[in-house]
Scaffold this motif. Sequence first.
Motif, PDB file in Angstrom:
ATOM      1  N   LYS A 173      59.524  -9.444 -22.538  1.00 30.48           N
ATOM      2  CA  LYS A 173      59.535 -10.895 -22.729  1.00 30.48           C
ATOM      3  C   LYS A 173      60.568 -11.306 -23.761  1.00 30.48           C
ATOM      4  CE  LYS A 173      56.686 -14.860 -24.053  1.00 30.48           C
ATOM      5  NZ  LYS A 173      55.370 -15.337 -24.526  1.00 30.48           N
ATOM      6  N   ASP A 174      60.664 -10.556 -24.848  1.00 33.32           N
ATOM      7  CA  ASP A 174      61.589 -10.884 -25.933  1.00 33.32           C
ATOM      8  C   ASP A 174      62.739  -9.885 -25.924  1.00 33.32           C
ATOM      9  OD1 ASP A 174      59.981 -13.053 -27.066  1.00 33.32           O
ATOM     10  OD2 ASP A 174      58.579 -11.456 -27.617  1.00 33.32           O
ATOM     11  N   GLN A 230      63.189 -16.506 -20.835  1.00 30.85           N
ATOM     12  CA  GLN A 230      61.759 -16.738 -21.031  1.00 30.85           C
ATOM     13  C   GLN A 230      61.144 -17.445 -19.820  1.00 30.85           C
ATOM     14  OE1 GLN A 230      59.977 -15.740 -23.773  1.00 30.85           O
ATOM     15  NE2 GLN A 230      61.834 -14.749 -24.544  1.00 30.85           N
ATOM     16  N   ASN A 231      61.862 -18.422 -19.295  1.00 31.23           N
ATOM     17  CA  ASN A 231      61.362 -19.166 -18.135  1.00 31.23           C
ATOM     18  C   ASN A 231      61.285 -18.261 -16.903  1.00 31.23           C
ATOM     19  OD1 ASN A 231      60.660 -21.611 -16.635  1.00 31.23           O
ATOM     20  ND2 ASN A 231      62.728 -21.530 -15.819  1.00 31.23           N
ATOM     21  N   GLU A 232      62.350 -17.478 -16.670  1.00 26.88           N
ATOM     22  CA  GLU A 232      62.375 -16.591 -15.507  1.00 26.88           C
ATOM     23  C   GLU A 232      61.339 -15.473 -15.631  1.00 26.88           C
ATOM     24  OE1 GLU A 232      66.446 -15.417 -15.439  1.00 26.88           O
ATOM     25  OE2 GLU A 232      67.155 -17.407 -14.846  1.00 26.88           O
ATOM     26  N   TRP A 233      61.138 -14.990 -16.846  1.00 29.15           N
ATOM     27  CA  TRP A 233      60.126 -13.954 -17.085  1.00 29.15           C
ATOM     28  C   TRP A 233      58.746 -14.453 -16.649  1.00 29.15           C
ATOM     29  CZ3 TRP A 233      55.818 -13.642 -20.351  1.00 29.15           C
ATOM     30  CH2 TRP A 233      55.297 -12.358 -20.581  1.00 29.15           C
ATOM     31  N   GLN A 234      58.444 -15.705 -17.003  1.00 27.85           N
ATOM     32  CA  GLN A 234      57.152 -16.291 -16.652  1.00 27.85           C
ATOM     33  C   GLN A 234      56.999 -16.396 -15.135  1.00 27.85           C
ATOM     34  OE1 GLN A 234      55.343 -17.151 -19.541  1.00 27.85           O
ATOM     35  NE2 GLN A 234      53.552 -17.187 -18.220  1.00 27.85           N
ATOM     36  N   HIS A 235      58.064 -16.828 -14.458  1.00 21.52           N
ATOM     37  CA  HIS A 235      58.009 -16.985 -13.002  1.00 21.52           C
ATOM     38  C   HIS A 235      57.882 -15.632 -12.298  1.00 21.52           C
ATOM     39  CE1 HIS A 235      58.487 -21.267 -12.484  1.00 21.52           C
ATOM     40  NE2 HIS A 235      59.453 -21.282 -13.395  1.00 21.52           N
ATOM     41  N   LEU A 250      56.357 -13.012 -13.412  1.00 24.48           N
ATOM     42  CA  LEU A 250      54.965 -12.584 -13.538  1.00 24.48           C
ATOM     43  C   LEU A 250      54.102 -13.240 -12.462  1.00 24.48           C
ATOM     44  CD1 LEU A 250      54.184 -12.499 -17.380  1.00 24.48           C
ATOM     45  CD2 LEU A 250      54.730 -10.600 -15.855  1.00 24.48           C
ATOM     46  N   GLY A 251      54.349 -14.524 -12.212  1.00 24.39           N
ATOM     47  CA  GLY A 251      53.610 -15.216 -11.159  1.00 24.39           C
ATOM     48  C   GLY A 251      53.912 -14.660  -9.787  1.00 24.39           C
TER      49      GLY A 251
END
Length: 457
Positions: free
Chosen positions: A101-102, A115-120, A122-123
């Motif tokens: 993530k970081d 950070q935004n792409e990492w979240q997506h 995961l989904g």
Amino acid sequence: MLNAIGQVIDLLGLQHEQFEGANITSSEALHYQPADLYQRHKNLLPHTQYPAKTALWRWYRNHPIFTSSIAENHLVSLNEIIALYLLTWSPELWELVNIPKDVDGLTSANNARWQNEWQHLLGFKAGLTQVRRFMAHIPVYMMFDDHDVTDDWNLTAKWELAAYEHAFSKRIIGNALIGYTLFQGLGNAPDKFADEIRPLLDAFFAQPQSESQDLLIDELLKFEQWHYTLATSPKLVVLDTRTRRWRSESNLAKPSGLMDWEALMDLQQELLGQSKVIIVSPAPMFGVKLIEAVQRTATLMGASLLVDAENWMAHPGAANALLSIFMHRKTPEEFVILSGDVHYSFSYDISIRFRRSSPNIYQITCSGIKNHFPEKLLPIFDKLNGWFYGHFSPLNLLTKRKRMSLRGRRPNGAPSKRLVNKSGIGILELADDGAPTKIAVLHGDMSETLFEPPKQE
């Protein structure tokens, strides 16, 4: 995603390749650490190599060949493309991939993107098992469009000259076609690949070398059997609108017709004698006229690539041949056209003017699963299109499709709205005679947009 792709290449030991005409000599020189990402448009992707005739035009010599505005992480090697397809369908592979993530080494803007792409991602990973299970229980067929290869693929003859005369860009395009063949094309119509392509494919993967890879790519670029049909009821006709294009005779920079004369005649032969048919055309055959007019204006100004100016009416020869097919008296009585590409959804009921026994034509466009049109712009286009090119507008008589009568379906009964700017998946239900009984879009929030039939005159 590119970071995950790099990990998969190492995990599976996917084969590397040599490059010609690139800033690197081999795919082994590609790096996937965060600090190396979001950079490919600057120092990796190919640029034009036209001779500079004058100092004024010298700037164009190093113009990017690939015209995508978001090419920072454009795939280039075959092992990257294979890894992408595997990650698209394999939940097990994601369990072996660890994306932090970081990270260090990114600019503040790119760190926010990370950070935004990492979240997506995961989904995406969380839902992949269910998606694969669902897709395994229904017949699934595919057809490429430009984003399976690169943005604006073969949009103009000038684009083709730049792309295929450069060894590196030709290899990138060819690698994408190899990936499509392996993971989609062979599943659509395997018999079409048996004589020419399959032996070359087997030989290359048995002993990967640059020579066999180039030979396979040359044959894939000449291959003219990407389209296919299914003997269902209605008959399903899936079009290749990317590789058999009708290039502009007047200006190489003008948009090419989506299918050339021979391809359109092949289409007509598939339709003769059928009472009902479903045509899959990646781009709508009957689009939003106002947006097509804006694209035409941009083309006249030399900016066809800027506005993605490819539609069926952009090339006079292709447009007239297509309309002639619909007006042929031996073609089906029920046409259903399924399309995407444009990043908004709509549905038209179409008939031929001044003919008693007109076929029933339905243009159904659902686009896209992820992307949508600029929020503030589409309602303006929607309203202006209704004013200038509505069903009763005399301006329709000045267009190429003047002999066709188009009625837009109303999304959820909205009286003055025809375009839906919300991503989703299309739902189509057909009667026994091939006519639609339900046209809808199911959205990610589980809401549904129903396109209601136009009122009878």
